[in-house]
Design a protein around this motif. Structure first.
Motif, PDB file in Angstrom:
ATOM      1  N   ALA A 258      37.456  43.127 -13.175  1.00 18.75           N
ATOM      2  CA  ALA A 258      36.857  41.560 -12.258  1.00 18.75           C
ATOM      3  C   ALA A 258      35.951  41.729 -13.065  1.00 18.75           C
ATOM      4  O   ALA A 258      34.761  41.996 -13.076  1.00 18.75           O
ATOM      5  N   ALA A 259      35.184  41.168 -14.092  1.00 17.87           N
ATOM      6  CA  ALA A 259      34.179  41.347 -14.850  1.00 17.87           C
ATOM      7  C   ALA A 259      33.634  40.117 -16.216  1.00 17.87           C
ATOM      8  O   ALA A 259      35.117  40.042 -16.999  1.00 17.87           O
ATOM      9  N   PHE A 260      32.529  39.369 -15.844  1.00 17.05           N
ATOM     10  CA  PHE A 260      32.197  38.426 -17.015  1.00 17.05           C
ATOM     11  C   PHE A 260      31.012  39.396 -17.940  1.00 17.05           C
ATOM     12  O   PHE A 260      30.530  39.634 -17.121  1.00 17.05           O
ATOM     13  N   LEU A 261      31.046  39.279 -19.124  1.00 15.18           N
ATOM     14  CA  LEU A 261      30.172  39.606 -19.958  1.00 15.18           C
ATOM     15  C   LEU A 261      28.576  38.305 -20.229  1.00 15.18           C
ATOM     16  O   LEU A 261      29.312  37.441 -19.554  1.00 15.18           O
ATOM     17  N   VAL A 262      28.170  39.273 -19.370  1.00 10.54           N
ATOM     18  CA  VAL A 262      26.515  38.234 -19.764  1.00 10.54           C
ATOM     19  C   VAL A 262      25.408  39.168 -19.922  1.00 10.54           C
ATOM     20  O   VAL A 262      25.527  40.538 -20.090  1.00 10.54           O
ATOM     21  N   GLY A 263      24.680  38.521 -19.995  1.00 12.16           N
ATOM     22  CA  GLY A 263      23.621  38.952 -21.067  1.00 12.16           C
ATOM     23  C   GLY A 263      22.339  38.295 -20.845  1.00 12.16           C
ATOM     24  O   GLY A 263      22.152  36.796 -19.860  1.00 12.16           O
ATOM     25  N   ASP A 264      20.631  38.932 -20.985  1.00 14.93           N
ATOM     26  CA  ASP A 264      18.916  37.629 -20.207  1.00 14.93           C
ATOM     27  C   ASP A 264      19.005  37.777 -21.993  1.00 14.93           C
ATOM     28  O   ASP A 264      18.698  38.955 -22.866  1.00 14.93           O
ATOM     29  N   ARG A 265      18.462  37.159 -21.662  1.00 14.03           N
ATOM     30  CA  ARG A 265      17.618  37.011 -23.501  1.00 14.03           C
ATOM     31  C   ARG A 265      15.792  36.837 -22.964  1.00 14.03           C
ATOM     32  O   ARG A 265      15.296  35.986 -21.799  1.00 14.03           O
ATOM     33  N   ILE A 266      14.776  37.231 -23.677  1.00 11.82           N
ATOM     34  CA  ILE A 266      13.531  36.771 -23.068  1.00 11.82           C
ATOM     35  C   ILE A 266      13.146  35.438 -23.831  1.00 11.82           C
ATOM     36  O   ILE A 266      13.205  35.761 -25.422  1.00 11.82           O
ATOM     37  N   ALA A 267      12.341  34.830 -23.056  1.00 10.60           N
ATOM     38  CA  ALA A 267      12.409  33.232 -24.068  1.00 10.60           C
ATOM     39  C   ALA A 267      10.895  32.929 -23.970  1.00 10.60           C
ATOM     40  O   ALA A 267      10.448  32.955 -22.735  1.00 10.60           O
ATOM     41  N   LEU A 268      10.405  32.431 -24.937  1.00  5.81           N
ATOM     42  CA  LEU A 268       9.323  31.489 -25.303  1.00  5.81           C
ATOM     43  C   LEU A 268       9.053  30.256 -24.731  1.00  5.81           C
ATOM     44  O   LEU A 268       9.221  29.579 -25.807  1.00  5.81           O
ATOM     45  N   ILE A 269       7.651  29.726 -23.715  1.00  2.92           N
ATOM     46  CA  ILE A 269       7.704  29.059 -23.478  1.00  2.92           C
ATOM     47  C   ILE A 269       6.953  27.788 -24.250  1.00  2.92           C
ATOM     48  O   ILE A 269       5.814  28.381 -24.573  1.00  2.92           O
ATOM     49  N   LYS A 270       7.251  26.981 -24.597  1.00  4.62           N
ATOM     50  CA  LYS A 270       5.852  25.756 -25.581  1.00  4.62           C
ATOM     51  C   LYS A 270       4.661  25.320 -24.908  1.00  4.62           C
ATOM     52  O   LYS A 270       4.953  25.490 -23.871  1.00  4.62           O
ATOM     53  N   GLY A 271       3.904  25.984 -25.277  1.00  2.00           N
ATOM     54  CA  GLY A 271       2.866  26.121 -25.060  1.00  2.00           C
ATOM     55  C   GLY A 271       2.238  27.274 -24.783  1.00  2.00           C
ATOM     56  O   GLY A 271       1.282  27.051 -23.563  1.00  2.00           O
ATOM     57  N   ALA A 272       2.944  27.779 -24.209  1.00  2.98           N
ATOM     58  CA  ALA A 272       2.008  29.387 -23.750  1.00  2.98           C
ATOM     59  C   ALA A 272       1.023  29.599 -23.939  1.00  2.98           C
ATOM     60  O   ALA A 272       0.262  29.941 -24.661  1.00  2.98           O
ATOM     61  N   PRO A 273       0.352  29.622 -23.001  1.00  3.27           N
ATOM     62  CA  PRO A 273      -0.922  30.637 -23.164  1.00  3.27           C
ATOM     63  C   PRO A 273      -1.177  31.621 -23.143  1.00  3.27           C
ATOM     64  O   PRO A 273      -2.528  31.487 -23.958  1.00  3.27           O
ATOM     65  N   ASN A 274      -0.343  32.472 -22.903  1.00 12.03           N
ATOM     66  CA  ASN A 274      -1.044  33.803 -24.342  1.00 12.03           C
ATOM     67  C   ASN A 274       0.117  34.223 -25.327  1.00 12.03           C
ATOM     68  O   ASN A 274       0.735  34.887 -24.915  1.00 12.03           O
ATOM     69  N   ARG A 275       0.123  33.224 -25.936  1.00 14.86           N
ATOM     70  CA  ARG A 275       1.608  33.070 -26.856  1.00 14.86           C
ATOM     71  C   ARG A 275       1.531  34.414 -27.475  1.00 14.86           C
ATOM     72  O   ARG A 275       2.757  35.217 -27.949  1.00 14.86           O
ATOM     73  N   ASP A 276       0.188  35.082 -28.354  1.00 16.30           N
ATOM     74  CA  ASP A 276       0.172  35.735 -28.822  1.00 16.30           C
ATOM     75  C   ASP A 276       0.591  37.305 -27.999  1.00 16.30           C
ATOM     76  O   ASP A 276       1.599  38.346 -29.011  1.00 16.30           O
ATOM     77  N   ASN A 277       0.065  37.336 -27.299  1.00 16.64           N
ATOM     78  CA  ASN A 277       0.498  38.579 -26.001  1.00 16.64           C
ATOM     79  C   ASN A 277       2.027  38.735 -25.685  1.00 16.64           C
ATOM     80  O   ASN A 277       2.682  39.854 -25.348  1.00 16.64           O
ATOM     81  N   ALA A 278       2.499  37.434 -25.798  1.00 22.58           N
ATOM     82  CA  ALA A 278       4.064  37.109 -25.695  1.00 22.58           C
ATOM     83  C   ALA A 278       4.409  38.032 -26.347  1.00 22.58           C
ATOM     84  O   ALA A 278       5.349  38.632 -25.982  1.00 22.58           O
ATOM     85  N   LEU A 279       4.061  37.145 -28.019  1.00 21.74           N
ATOM     86  CA  LEU A 279       5.021  38.124 -28.708  1.00 21.74           C
ATOM     87  C   LEU A 279       5.182  39.530 -29.049  1.00 21.74           C
ATOM     88  O   LEU A 279       6.094  40.326 -29.456  1.00 21.74           O
ATOM     89  N   LYS A 280       3.987  40.223 -28.561  1.00 22.78           N
ATOM     90  CA  LYS A 280       3.298  41.623 -28.285  1.00 22.78           C
ATOM     91  C   LYS A 280       4.481  42.058 -27.896  1.00 22.78           C
ATOM     92  O   LYS A 280       4.631  43.413 -27.316  1.00 22.78           O
TER      93      LYS A 280
END
Length: 354
Positions: A258-280
């Motif tokens: 009784a199971a459904f396959l699901v998962g999570d992704r890491i999303a980068l928000i537009k205009g992120a204030p710490n974009r470079d650190n987020a990509l790191k």
């Protein structure tokens, strides 16, 4: 205390803070802000991923806890207002492929180009809507204490309140497809004919169990706390949360039938204030199989790297929801249909669950 003494005390305190953190004042200001769902999930990511990343780079990881619905709403509102204070948030893999998600998040295609041919990573490890954090399952979990003649295995068992008495738990947030799908499977629909969902039939089946539902949980942490408190005996919850409870020694087991396959992704928000650190931070996850292995060994998830899987114990690998042993039972949802019908499903759900 004299002025000179005060100056010495302040200087000493500043030195102590610098030595304790291991960074200068400028480095301590470097940060990345990520929103996640809290509780045991965040603790596992902190130990395996965030803390080693900070130690390696000096960049602090600040975690904001919120429900999935709150994360989507907050990210959308920040982008519309042009006042973005988060950098990253964790999004379900199905929603990460939707048009609504693309309007709020930065297209990671340029970043993903560096991972297109990286050995060991699954083909969809990095996608425009985000990097793959892990794959897991939403499934039937149940208490193992008490005198039970048998153990529940299927969604039909979830609806069988005579053979398996006790309270039920289901999620109640802006992603109701999994509850409707369980209802249809309980009503005898074959898993190969599950999608497109027969919504009317699903709600009809849900009507028959509604009075037995003792917890409508909105967060993974709430599903855990409800189990600890004895608020329900059988529940549709995330495998990552069920595994954390088992590791605590709580009387819980689950069924991959009784199971459904699901998962999570890491999303980068537009205009992120710490974009470079987020990509790191994203790169640190994708580049370090040992980090993935530690996190997924704790959470019973499947990491995006084959090298990470190889580092996990045999016991941990057997608990993953995508091994050959259980692949015949786990249902892969139709993401395209779910996204195309998301508004209708949510409206029907909200009208019913009230």
């Amino acid at each position: 205390m004299t002025t000179r003494s005060i100056k010495h005390a302040i200087a000493g305190l500043t030195l102590a803070v610098t030595l304790a953190t291991g960074h200068t004042g400028a480095a301590a200001q470097e940060q990345v802000i990520i929103a996640s769902t809290g509780g045991a999930y965040d603790r596992a990511l902190k130990e395996a991923w965030f803390d080693p990343f900070t130690q390696a780079t000096g960049i602090a990881v600040q975690v904001v806890s919120a429900t999935n619905a709150e994360m989507r709403a907050k990210a959308s509102a920040m982008v519309r207002a042009g006042n973005v204070t988060w950098d990253l948030y964790l999004e379900g893999e199905i929603q990460a492929a939707s048009d609504a998600h693309r309007q709020v998040t930065e297209d990671l295609s340029p970043f993903c180009a560096g991972y297109a041919s990286k050995a060991g990573l699954v083909g969809n490890a990095c996608a425009p809507g985000g990097a793959l954090l892990q794959s897991t399952a939403t499934l039937l979990a149940y208490r193992t204490d008490g005198n039970r003649p048998a153990q529940p295995e299927t969604w039909a068992d979830m609806w069988d309140t005579q053979t398996f008495p006790g309270g039920r738990a289901f999620p109640n947030f802006d992603d109701p497809w999994r509850v409707l799908a369980a209802a249809l499977l309980a009503d005898g629909v074959d898993k190969d004919k599950l999608f497109p969902l027969d919504v009317d039939r699903a709600f009809g089946k849900l009507d028959t169990i509604r009075d037995h539902v003792t917890l409508w949980w909105k967060t993974g942490d709430q599903s855990v706390q409800g189990f600890r408190n004895g608020d329900y005996d059988l529940g549709q919850i995330w495998l990552t949360r069920a595994r954390s409870m088992k590791d605590e020694g709580l009387p819980i087991a689950w069924s991959y039938k009784a199971a459904f396959l699901v998962g999570d992704r890491i999303a980068l928000i537009k205009g992120a204030p710490n974009r470079d650190n987020a990509l790191k931070l994203i790169a640190y996850w994708l580049d370090n199989p040992s980090v993935q292995a530690q996190a997924c060994s704790t959470l019973s998830c499947t990491p995006p790297s084959a090298d990470a899987i190889a580092l996990m114990s045999e016991e941990a690998r057997q608990s993953m929801p995508t091994t050959d042993e259980i692949s015949q039972h786990v249902i892969v949802p139709d993401a395209e249909w779910i996204n195309a019908n998301a508004a209708m499903l949510l409206q029907r759900w909200n009208n019913w669950v009230r």
